[in-house]
Design a protein around this motif. Structure first.
Motif, PDB file in Angstrom:
ATOM      1  N   ASP A  18      15.529  80.762  52.745  1.00 57.40           N
ATOM      2  CA  ASP A  18      14.461  81.010  53.702  1.00 57.40           C
ATOM      3  C   ASP A  18      14.354  82.501  54.017  1.00 57.40           C
ATOM      4  O   ASP A  18      13.248  83.053  54.111  1.00 57.40           O
ATOM      5  CB  ASP A  18      14.730  80.206  54.980  1.00 57.40           C
ATOM      6  CG  ASP A  18      13.600  80.323  55.985  1.00 57.40           C
ATOM      7  OD1 ASP A  18      12.500  79.840  55.698  1.00 57.40           O
ATOM      8  OD2 ASP A  18      13.823  80.918  57.053  1.00 57.40           O
ATOM      9  N   GLU A  19      15.489  83.171  54.150  1.00 53.29           N
ATOM     10  CA  GLU A  19      15.492  84.600  54.463  1.00 53.29           C
ATOM     11  C   GLU A  19      14.815  85.412  53.367  1.00 53.29           C
ATOM     12  O   GLU A  19      14.010  86.315  53.644  1.00 53.29           O
ATOM     13  CB  GLU A  19      16.924  85.096  54.665  1.00 53.29           C
ATOM     14  CG  GLU A  19      17.007  86.583  55.010  1.00 53.29           C
ATOM     15  CD  GLU A  19      18.433  87.066  55.172  1.00 53.29           C
ATOM     16  OE1 GLU A  19      18.620  88.244  55.505  1.00 53.29           O
ATOM     17  OE2 GLU A  19      19.369  86.262  54.959  1.00 53.29           O
ATOM     18  N   LYS A  20      15.123  85.118  52.112  1.00 57.84           N
ATOM     19  CA  LYS A  20      14.486  85.837  51.003  1.00 57.84           C
ATOM     20  C   LYS A  20      12.978  85.622  51.001  1.00 57.84           C
ATOM     21  O   LYS A  20      12.202  86.564  50.790  1.00 57.84           O
ATOM     22  CB  LYS A  20      15.075  85.385  49.664  1.00 57.84           C
ATOM     23  CG  LYS A  20      16.502  85.828  49.413  1.00 57.84           C
ATOM     24  CD  LYS A  20      17.004  85.301  48.071  1.00 57.84           C
ATOM     25  CE  LYS A  20      18.452  85.671  47.818  1.00 57.84           C
ATOM     26  NZ  LYS A  20      18.952  85.121  46.529  1.00 57.84           N
ATOM     27  N   LEU A  21      12.557  84.384  51.224  1.00 54.24           N
ATOM     28  CA  LEU A  21      11.133  84.078  51.198  1.00 54.24           C
ATOM     29  C   LEU A  21      10.383  84.826  52.301  1.00 54.24           C
ATOM     30  O   LEU A  21       9.284  85.347  52.081  1.00 54.24           O
ATOM     31  CB  LEU A  21      10.921  82.566  51.338  1.00 54.24           C
ATOM     32  CG  LEU A  21      11.489  81.715  50.192  1.00 54.24           C
ATOM     33  CD1 LEU A  21      11.395  80.233  50.546  1.00 54.24           C
ATOM     34  CD2 LEU A  21      10.769  81.995  48.893  1.00 54.24           C
ATOM     35  N   LYS A  22      10.983  84.908  53.483  1.00 52.65           N
ATOM     36  CA  LYS A  22      10.348  85.635  54.584  1.00 52.65           C
ATOM     37  C   LYS A  22      10.267  87.126  54.280  1.00 52.65           C
ATOM     38  O   LYS A  22       9.267  87.793  54.601  1.00 52.65           O
ATOM     39  CB  LYS A  22      11.117  85.390  55.874  1.00 52.65           C
ATOM     40  CG  LYS A  22      10.939  83.983  56.435  1.00 52.65           C
ATOM     41  CD  LYS A  22      11.773  83.773  57.696  1.00 52.65           C
ATOM     42  CE  LYS A  22      11.544  82.377  58.252  1.00 52.65           C
ATOM     43  NZ  LYS A  22      12.429  82.107  59.422  1.00 52.65           N
ATOM     44  N   THR A  23      11.324  87.667  53.650  1.00 48.76           N
ATOM     45  CA  THR A  23      11.322  89.089  53.298  1.00 48.76           C
ATOM     46  C   THR A  23      10.221  89.391  52.287  1.00 48.76           C
ATOM     47  O   THR A  23       9.487  90.384  52.415  1.00 48.76           O
ATOM     48  CB  THR A  23      12.690  89.495  52.728  1.00 48.76           C
ATOM     49  OG1 THR A  23      13.699  89.293  53.723  1.00 48.76           O
ATOM     50  CG2 THR A  23      12.703  90.959  52.303  1.00 48.76           C
ATOM     51  N   ILE A  24      10.093  88.549  51.281  1.00 49.78           N
ATOM     52  CA  ILE A  24       9.052  88.724  50.262  1.00 49.78           C
ATOM     53  C   ILE A  24       7.670  88.666  50.897  1.00 49.78           C
ATOM     54  O   ILE A  24       6.796  89.494  50.612  1.00 49.78           O
ATOM     55  CB  ILE A  24       9.190  87.650  49.165  1.00 49.78           C
ATOM     56  CG1 ILE A  24      10.491  87.851  48.383  1.00 49.78           C
ATOM     57  CG2 ILE A  24       7.980  87.654  48.236  1.00 49.78           C
ATOM     58  CD1 ILE A  24      10.902  86.644  47.559  1.00 49.78           C
ATOM     59  N   GLU A  25       7.467  87.701  51.776  1.00 52.70           N
ATOM     60  CA  GLU A  25       6.158  87.562  52.406  1.00 52.70           C
ATOM     61  C   GLU A  25       5.819  88.795  53.240  1.00 52.70           C
ATOM     62  O   GLU A  25       4.691  89.311  53.177  1.00 52.70           O
ATOM     63  CB  GLU A  25       6.106  86.308  53.276  1.00 52.70           C
ATOM     64  CG  GLU A  25       4.745  86.086  53.906  1.00 52.70           C
ATOM     65  CD  GLU A  25       4.559  84.685  54.456  1.00 52.70           C
ATOM     66  OE1 GLU A  25       3.403  84.233  54.524  1.00 52.70           O
ATOM     67  OE2 GLU A  25       5.560  84.049  54.825  1.00 52.70           O
ATOM     68  N   ARG A  26       6.779  89.295  54.006  1.00 52.31           N
ATOM     69  CA  ARG A  26       6.525  90.503  54.805  1.00 52.31           C
ATOM     70  C   ARG A  26       6.213  91.692  53.907  1.00 52.31           C
ATOM     71  O   ARG A  26       5.334  92.508  54.214  1.00 52.31           O
ATOM     72  CB  ARG A  26       7.736  90.815  55.694  1.00 52.31           C
ATOM     73  CG  ARG A  26       7.933  89.852  56.843  1.00 52.31           C
ATOM     74  CD  ARG A  26       8.871  90.429  57.897  1.00 52.31           C
ATOM     75  NE  ARG A  26      10.185  90.749  57.361  1.00 52.31           N
ATOM     76  CZ  ARG A  26      11.213  89.906  57.328  1.00 52.31           C
ATOM     77  NH1 ARG A  26      11.071  88.667  57.812  1.00 52.31           N
ATOM     78  NH2 ARG A  26      12.375  90.265  56.823  1.00 52.31           N
ATOM     79  N   ALA A  27       6.917  91.804  52.787  1.00 49.75           N
ATOM     80  CA  ALA A  27       6.691  92.919  51.867  1.00 49.75           C
ATOM     81  C   ALA A  27       5.291  92.860  51.263  1.00 49.75           C
ATOM     82  O   ALA A  27       4.593  93.887  51.170  1.00 49.75           O
ATOM     83  CB  ALA A  27       7.752  92.911  50.770  1.00 49.75           C
TER      84      ALA A  27
END
Length: 269
Positions: free
Chosen positions: A185-194
C-alpha cells in the motif's frame, strides 16, 4: 465503424442484462454507455476500488457515470490481501482480475446478468494474464466480439460526447513496480503522489517506475523534449525527492506501454 457500433448494441441487447467492469478508461466507459443505451434498465457499471486504483480514475469514472446517467456502483476489492498478488509475479494481473471477477460474477448472478469487460480487438496480441481469469469466469468482451479497435473506440466515443475519448491509457498503479518486488500500500501511494506531481507540472502521459528509492520517470515522447529541458528536469527531480525518492532518473526513451515487461519471455494470454 458505425456498423460495428450497431452490432455492439445488438450484441449487448441479446444478453438481456449486463454487469460492466467499469474502470473509467475510454474502453470500459464507451462500453458502459452503449450498454446503457441497449439495456437502459438492466446494465450496471461496476467500479472496483482498491489501493492500486488511482484516485484520479475513480473521479473520472464517477463523473462520466453521472454525465451519462449510468447505473454506477463502486465496490471494494482486496487483492492486496492475497500473498500471490503481493509477491508480484509476472502474472500478477491474473490474481487482481480473479479478485475482481469473483465479485462481479456474484453480483451478476444475483441480477441474472452477464459480466462484460472492455477488451478490444487490439488487445488480442498483448500480454494480458488477466484474460485467463476472464475466461475462467466466463466474462464476455463485446468490443472484441464485434472487432472494434482502440482508434475506432476513441472516435466513436468522441462522437458520443465522452469527455475522456482521448484520455491516455493507464494501467493500475501496481504496474509501476518491477516484477518480484512486493506490492504494498505504501509503494502504491508513493507512486500515485509522484504521478500527480508530474501532472501538476503539465505532463499528460507519464509513469513513475518504482525501483525502491529510485524513481525512473517515463514521459510521453511528444512531451519528452520539455521534460529534458534543464530547468524542467530539475523541477521533476525536486518534486519527486520531496515525495521521498532518494534518486530520480528520466528515461530518455520516453514512455513505453508495459516497459517493465521488457526482458520477460512473454506469450499473449
Amino acid at each position: 465503424m458505425i456498423d460495428k457500433e450497431r452490432a455492439l448494441e445488438r450484441n449487448l441487447a441479446s444478453l438481456r442484462s449486463v454487469v460492466v467492469a467499469y474502470s473509467g478508461g475510454v474502453d470500459s466507459a464507451y462500453l458502459a454507455c452503449i450498454a446503457h443505451r441497449a439495456l437502459p434498465d438492466s446494465a450496471w457499471a461496476i467500479t472496483a476500488d482498491s489501493p492500486s486504483y488511482p484516485q484520479r480514475h475513480r473521479a473520472i469514472a464517477i463523473e462520466v457515470a453521472r454525465q451519462f446517467g449510468l447505473h454506477h456502483e463502486i465496490i471494494d476489492t482486496s487483492e492486496l490481501q492475497n500473498p500471490d498478488y503481493r509477491a508480484n509475479p509476472a502474472n500478477r494481473c491474473y490474481f487482481c482480475k480473479h479478485e475482481l471477477y469473483t465479485h462481479l460474477t456474484r453480483i451478476a448472478a444475483d441480477r441474472g446478468a452477464v459480466v462484460v469487460d472492455g477488451n478490444n480487438a487490439d488487445d488480442r496480441g498483448d500480454y494480458r494474464p488477466g484474460r485467463q481469469a476472464a475466461r475462467e469466469f466466463g466474462v464476455r468482451s463485446p468490443l472484441d466480439d464485434v472487432g472494434l479497435t482502440k482508434d475506432e473506440i476513441r472516435e466513436l466515443s468522441r462522437r458520443a460526447g465522452l469527455p475522456i475519448w482521448d484520455e491516455p491509457a493507464s494501467a493500475c498503479l501496481a504496474s509501476r513496480i518491477p516484477y518480484h518486488h512486493e506490492v504494498t500500500d505504501e509503494k502504491l501511494k508513493t507512486i500515485e503522489r509522484a504521478e500527480q506531481a508530474l501532472r501538476r507540472l503539465g505532463f499528460r502521459v507519464c509513469r513513475v517506475r518504482h525501483h525502491d528509492e529510485l524513481a525512473r520517470v517515463e514521459i510521453g515522447r511528444d512531451e519528452l523534449a520539455r521534460a529534458l529541458d534543464p530547468e524542467m528536469s530539475a523541477a521533476i527531480v525536486r518534486a519527486l525527492k520531496a515525495i521521498g525518492y532518494r534518486d530520480v532518473t528520466l528515461d530518455q526513451r520516453g514512455y513505453r506501454t508495459g516497459s517493465l515487461n521488457e526482458g520477460l519471455f512473454l506469450r499473449p494470454a
